[in-house]
Structures are given as C-alpha cells and as structure tokens.
Design a protein around this motif. Structure first.
Motif, PDB file in Angstrom:
ATOM      1  N   UNK A   3       0.820  -1.205   0.000  1.00  0.00           N
ATOM      2  CA  UNK A   3       0.000   0.000   0.000  1.00  0.00           C
ATOM      3  C   UNK A   3       0.849   1.247   0.000  1.00  0.00           C
ATOM      4  N   UNK A   4       2.159   1.109   0.045  1.00  0.00           N
ATOM      5  CA  UNK A   4       3.063   2.257   0.076  1.00  0.00           C
ATOM      6  C   UNK A   4       3.596   2.629  -1.292  1.00  0.00           C
ATOM      7  N   UNK A   5       3.126   1.976  -2.339  1.00  0.00           N
ATOM      8  CA  UNK A   5       3.597   2.264  -3.684  1.00  0.00           C
ATOM      9  C   UNK A   5       2.632   3.192  -4.407  1.00  0.00           C
ATOM     10  N   UNK A   6       3.191   4.026  -5.275  1.00  0.00           N
ATOM     11  CA  UNK A   6       2.392   4.916  -6.097  1.00  0.00           C
ATOM     12  C   UNK A   6       2.735   4.691  -7.561  1.00  0.00           C
ATOM     13  N   UNK A   7       1.915   5.237  -8.428  1.00  0.00           N
ATOM     14  CA  UNK A   7       2.219   5.143  -9.857  1.00  0.00           C
ATOM     15  C   UNK A   7       3.544   5.818 -10.163  1.00  0.00           C
ATOM     16  N   UNK A 125       0.183   9.724  -5.211  1.00  0.00           N
ATOM     17  CA  UNK A 125      -0.094   9.322  -3.834  1.00  0.00           C
ATOM     18  C   UNK A 125      -0.604   7.889  -3.793  1.00  0.00           C
ATOM     19  N   UNK A 126      -0.469   7.267  -2.635  1.00  0.00           N
ATOM     20  CA  UNK A 126      -0.980   5.910  -2.462  1.00  0.00           C
ATOM     21  C   UNK A 126      -2.492   5.939  -2.334  1.00  0.00           C
ATOM     22  N   UNK A 127      -3.104   4.828  -2.624  1.00  0.00           N
ATOM     23  CA  UNK A 127      -4.565   4.794  -2.544  1.00  0.00           C
ATOM     24  C   UNK A 127      -5.043   4.961  -1.119  1.00  0.00           C
ATOM     25  N   UNK A 128      -4.267   4.483  -0.161  1.00  0.00           N
ATOM     26  CA  UNK A 128      -4.664   4.646   1.241  1.00  0.00           C
ATOM     27  C   UNK A 128      -4.641   6.113   1.650  1.00  0.00           C
ATOM     28  N   UNK A 129      -3.586   6.828   1.231  1.00  0.00           N
ATOM     29  CA  UNK A 129      -3.481   8.246   1.574  1.00  0.00           C
ATOM     30  C   UNK A 129      -4.606   9.038   0.925  1.00  0.00           C
ATOM     31  N   UNK A 130      -4.929   8.733  -0.330  1.00  0.00           N
ATOM     32  CA  UNK A 130      -6.012   9.428  -1.023  1.00  0.00           C
ATOM     33  C   UNK A 130      -7.356   9.149  -0.359  1.00  0.00           C
ATOM     34  N   UNK A 131      -7.583   7.887   0.014  1.00  0.00           N
ATOM     35  CA  UNK A 131      -8.844   7.540   0.664  1.00  0.00           C
ATOM     36  C   UNK A 131      -8.951   8.226   2.022  1.00  0.00           C
TER      37      UNK A 131
END
Length: 380
Positions: A3-7, A125-131
């Motif tokens: 979950x710490x990876x971004x595009x 940004x990671x999906x967790x951070x965006x959520x």
C-alpha cells in the motif's frame, strides 16, 4: 501488493505526463472558486473571509503544482495533506463568509475543489493516503453542511443535504483512490510478467562465460532481477536485503571479471559443453593458453574435439607455464572421465607427428575408466 507504492514510484514518467493535469487542475479550481464567490456575492456577510477562501484555494493549487515538479520529486504524503488542509481551510473560510445567509449549498465550491485536487494528485499518492484524505475532508464538509442547513431554502431532510454537500468530494476522492490502486496493480503485474519472460527467454550460452563460470547475464537473470523484483514490491528494505544486495554486487563483479579474463581455451570448453554435452573445466589461472601459437591452438582444439567424439563425458584441462620436470617448457594436462565408450588409445597416434611439427609433445597417455593426456609445449 504494497500500500506504500504509487504510480510515480513504479513509472517515473508518470511524474512528467501527469503534471500538466495538476497544473490545469490548480488553475481550474482557483478560477472556479473565484467565479462562484462572485456569483453568490449577495450571500456574503464577511468579505475578508470570502477573499481568504479564494486565496486558500489558489494556495492549494500552487502547492499541488509545485510539489509535483520534477525538481522536488518524489511527491510525499505530507505534501498531499498540505494541499488538502489548505483546500479544507478554504471551504471553512467560504462557510464563514456566508454564515447565516447561505441559501443554496449548490453554489459552494469547497467539495468540488477538494475532489478535483485529489483526482489530479492520484498518480503521486498511495490509494490509502487518497482515501484517508478524502474521508477526512468529507467529514469536515459534512459538519459545514450541518451548520449551514438551518439557513438554506431547501426543504430536503438533513441527511440528504449532508449527502449532497459531500458527494462530490467523496466521489472524486474514491475515484482517485481506485485509480491509484488500479495503476499500481497494473504496473506491478506488467513488470512481474516482463521479469518472468526475461528469466525464461535467455540463450543457454548466456548462462556461463567462456571459462564455464556463471556469466554476468546469468547472474543478472537468475539472482539480481528476482531480488530487485522482490524488493520493489516489499514494504521496506531490511538489513538482510542490504547484505544480499552487497553479495549480488560482488557476484556480478566477479562474473564480469571472469568473462574479461577468459581465453580461447575457455571458449572451446563452452562450445564442448553446449554443443556436445561434455562438461569441461579449464584451470588456467595465469591465462597461459594465450601464449600458444595458432598452430598449437589448432592441435589442442583438435585433440579436445576428438576426445569429445570418442567417449569422454567430462574433462579437466590444466595449463601451467613452468614444467617442474623440464624447465623452460609449459604443460597441458587433460584429465577426462569416460562415458559409455572408451577412446581407443591407438587412434591417438595421429596426434604425435602433427604435434612435434608444432612444438608439442605427447608425454603421457592413459586410457581406461579415466583418460589422461599430458602435452608439453615450448615457450617462445
């Protein structure tokens, strides 16, 4: 999947291709906030708060644009939160500017500004951070709707008003999180498939260098690439990973060095291993095989080819410059293990006269379960 990876982590080009969208979003939300502020000017009760709201939107857009610059890469989660905090502060300022007179929630810009900025920053940004950012912003916006509800001209129930006021931020924030998750999952899947194809598609000749040692290509394919693929998808780099990286660097350096020091005899050994399934190990630490003349090399090659065709399964070739028995001469010792057939020692008679003409003598020949041929040659 981590979950710490971004595009941006997996595809650095995304930092370049995605930035025009961020610039456009930053400019668009600023203009949008300004237009809506002017449009509901008759509802404004505090002009300083209204101006502050527009300035905070402009600041959020400017931070988003500046934070995604290649010179400031990589984009961090702290930058995401700074952008969202500024956008939420702008929504609060707008609420304060129209408090007690906000008749229509549809002309409030806070939710749209937050949602658009979240969507624009999805590649970074990671999906967790965006959520998480979208969720926090939605909670704050819901509170503002509850505060403004008594003054609106809408007869809709409060839950409907809250849902309507937060839907844009919630929906675009969820879309941003889904995009980030999908992009990372797709890139990881593509990279893993590429790694698997690379590991399967190598030429067998690339697995070993000319001396029969693992080549740089085989070290890369068999050890380095799988290690990098695992580390790239892990949550953190451990001490064991750092130690393994040092080991692989040394292995790769050794493979490159061995390949650079290989001789024509090493090449011959590789050809016999690949073409005739005869495992040949060359022991020539000082690269003395390079000192042999062309005619001598041809004869040694002919001998090894003949032995490979007449029953040997493996061989060890020792090359030494200083013969302990005859000073000033070199020695080549071929120690081979026979397979199903044993070479006929009488057939080796062809080699002796040709060898003498080239300065090579046949000093010893033994044939049985094992074959041993000792050659002497003069050093120029």
């Amino acid at each position: 999947m981590s979950s710490d990876l971004t595009q941006q982590d997996l595809d650095p080009i995304a930092n370049v291709t995605g930035r025009p969208l961020v610039i456009a979003a930053g400019a668009a939300v600023t203009v949008f906030a300004l237009v809506l502020t002017i449009a509901h000017g008759n509802e404004i009760r505090s002009m300083p708060a209204a101006v502050l709201g527009v300035l905070l939107v402009a600041a959020a857009g400017a931070v988003a644009v500046g934070s995604t610059s290649g010179r400031r890469a990589p984009f961090t989660v702290e930058r995401l939160w700074l952008v969202i905090v500024l956008a939420v502060a702008a929504a609060i300022a707008e609420y304060l500017s129209t408090i007690g007179a906000n008749r229509y929630l549809s002309d409030d810009y806070g939710a749209a500004v937050i949602g658009v900025l979240l969507l624009a920053l999805a590649p970074y940004a990671t999906w967790r951070a965006l959520a998480a950012a979208g969720g926090v912003a939605t909670v704050v916006l819901s509170i503002l709707v509850v505060g403004a509800a008594p003054y609106t001209w809408s007869a809709a129930p409060l839950p409907i008003l809250v849902l309507a006021g937060a839907t844009i931020a919630l929906g675009l924030g969820a879309a941003a999180a889904v995009y980030s998750w999908t992009a990372v999952a797709t890139l990881l899947s593509t990279q893993r498939a590429a790694n698997r194809r690379l590991l399967r598609s190598g030429d067998p000749a690339d697995e070993f260098d000319r001396a029969g040692h693992p080549s740089a290509v085989s070290v890369l394919r068999g050890e380095v690439l799988p290690f990098l693929a695992r580390v790239m998808t892990s949550d953190r780099i451990t001490v064991a990973d750092a130690d393994r990286a040092r080991e692989l660097v040394e292995a790769l350096r050794s493979a490159v060095r061995a390949g650079a020091e290989a001789t024509w005899l090493d090449e011959l050994a590789t050809e016999l291993r690949l073409g005739r399934d005869v495992d040949v190990i060359v022991d020539d630490e000082a690269s003395e095989a390079q000192r042999l003349r062309d005619d001598q090399r041809v004869l040694v090659t002919g001998l090894m080819m003949w032995l490979s065709e007449h029953g040997i399964a493996s061989a060890h070739v020792l090359v030494r410059r200083d013969d302990p028995e005859v000073p000033g001469r070199g020695r080549i010792v071929v120690a081979a293990r026979t397979g199903l057939l044993e070479p006929d020692v009488a057939r080796l008679e062809w080699f002796a006269p040709l060898g003498r003409a080239a300065g090579i003598t046949v000093d010893r020949v033994e044939v049985g379960e094992n074959v041993r041929v000792e050659l002497g040659y003069g050093i120029d």
